[in-house]
Design a protein around this motif. Structure first.
Motif: not given
Length: 357
Positions: A76-81, A83-89, A144-153, A234-240
């Motif tokens: 859970x901590x890994x998933x939240x970490x 998602x938090x990183x992507x949301x901030x980016x 919508x990128x955030x929606x893409x990530x958070x919308x998975x669940x 970093x955001x674009x690289x991790x997202x890809x």
């Protein structure tokens, strides 16, 4: 002999009809139970990945309940970490779109001059577009990128269900294994338990392999983007790297965002062209070296089944379906190989064997 003669033999067309009806019923159940089944499937795969950690903790004289809690919290901590990183980016990316409209209008003016002088075509695109509208549109797309990530669940409720399912899967993993082994009374229970453990190892190797490939791609992509001087590298690289989990479509989606951003923020067209070429080279390395060496034959699905599965998964469960469908098909292929009656289906899902002629 008499028992074989007394068995009901259905005509071929009725067998085909029954299979089609079964598929329709399964699809209907999958659609109807989406909010429950998505966290259930994801919890099953994540729990399979956490089993070695739970076993290690239990070997250290930690109780099953406590080991399940620790393993679950780690995931859970890994998933939240992540998602938090992507949301901030994404939030930082959205705030950095102020000069995009001006640059795009300049490109449109240059294109209008080229078409007018060289081809004698008047399009009117040189007038530009409303910048406030463009910025709002880009910000909506970035969200919508955030929606893409958070919308998975799908929702917070689904996330809570994911946590609960992970805990119970880890707590009752041996109990579930024994239940399945007793379900197949015609087979040796010990053999069935070994097959279940082998399936669990297939899932573990696949997920770990995919995560390694994603991490390597994230580092390579980020390094390339830093080399080109692209902001939010970093955001674009991790997202890809994360999007690479989706076969075929993921690499394209991962490359298009930094390419567009470079096109709208850099002074030269060589930047987006260079990013496209670099990402293509990285993708060739991934498909021909990284994935075969790291992931190996843990999935071994043919391209047609993979593509069709992605389309079906997306139609039924959206992005979550595209992520879940590949390991699910891999598990099904392993299950089909256990029985002579279902072996043809395993051959259908697997790669085509080279002709030995």
């Amino acid at each position: 002999m008499t028992s074989d003669k007394n068995k009901l033999q259905l005509p071929t067309h009725l067998k085909v009809l029954s299979v089609l009806l079964l598929i329709i019923v399964i699809v209907f159940i999958l659609i109807l139970g989406k909010n429950l089944l998505i966290p259930l499937f994801l919890a099953g795969y994540i729990s399979a990945l956490l089993v070695p950690m739970g076993n290690w903790l239990e070997r250290k004289k930690i109780s099953r309940v406590l080991s399940a809690v620790i393993s679950m919290l780690t995931a859970v901590l890994g998933i939240l970490g992540l998602l938090t990183f992507i949301a901030l980016q994404v939030a930082s990316f959205s705030r950095d779109l102020g000069n995009v409209g001006e640059r795009l209008n300049k490109y449109l003016e240059d294109l209008e001059v080229f078409l007018s002088d060289k081809l004698k075509i008047e399009t009117g695109i040189g007038k530009g577009i409303d910048q406030d509208y463009l910025i709002g549109l880009l910000q909506d797309n970035s969200r919508s990128v955030a929606d893409f990530i958070f919308g998975t669940l799908g929702s917070l409720t689904s996330f809570v269900l994911l946590i609960v399912f992970m805990f119970f899967f880890l707590l009752y993993r041996d109990h579930l294994t024994r239940f399945i082994s007793h379900l197949f009374k015609d087979h040796d229970p010990e053999k069935v338990e070994n097959e279940i453990k082998n399936l669990r190892k297939v899932i573990q190797k696949y997920i770990i392999g995919v995560m390694k490939v994603m991490a390597i791609l994230a580092v390579l992509n980020t390094g390339i983007l830093f080399g080109f001087g692209i902001k939010h590298a970093i955001f674009f690289g991790v997202l890809a790297g994360v999007l690479n989990i989706i076969p075929f479509l993921g690499p394209f989606l991962g490359a298009i965002l930094p390419t567009i951003f470079a096109f709208l923020t850099k002074d030269s067209l060589w930047y987006p062209v260079g990013i496209v070429i670099a990402f293509q080279v990285i993708q060739l390395i991934e498909s021909n070296f990284l994935t075969p060496k790291i992931v190996g034959s843990n999935v071994n699905l043919n391209a047609f089944v993979t593509f069709l599965g992605l389309m079906v998964g997306a139609a039924i469960w959206g992005i979550a379906g595209m992520i879940i469908i590949i390991p699910t098909l891999a598990v099904l292929r392993q299950i089909f190989e256990l029985n002579e009656a279902t072996l043809p289906f395993a051959l259908l899902l697997g790669e085509e064997r080279e002709n030995q002629t």
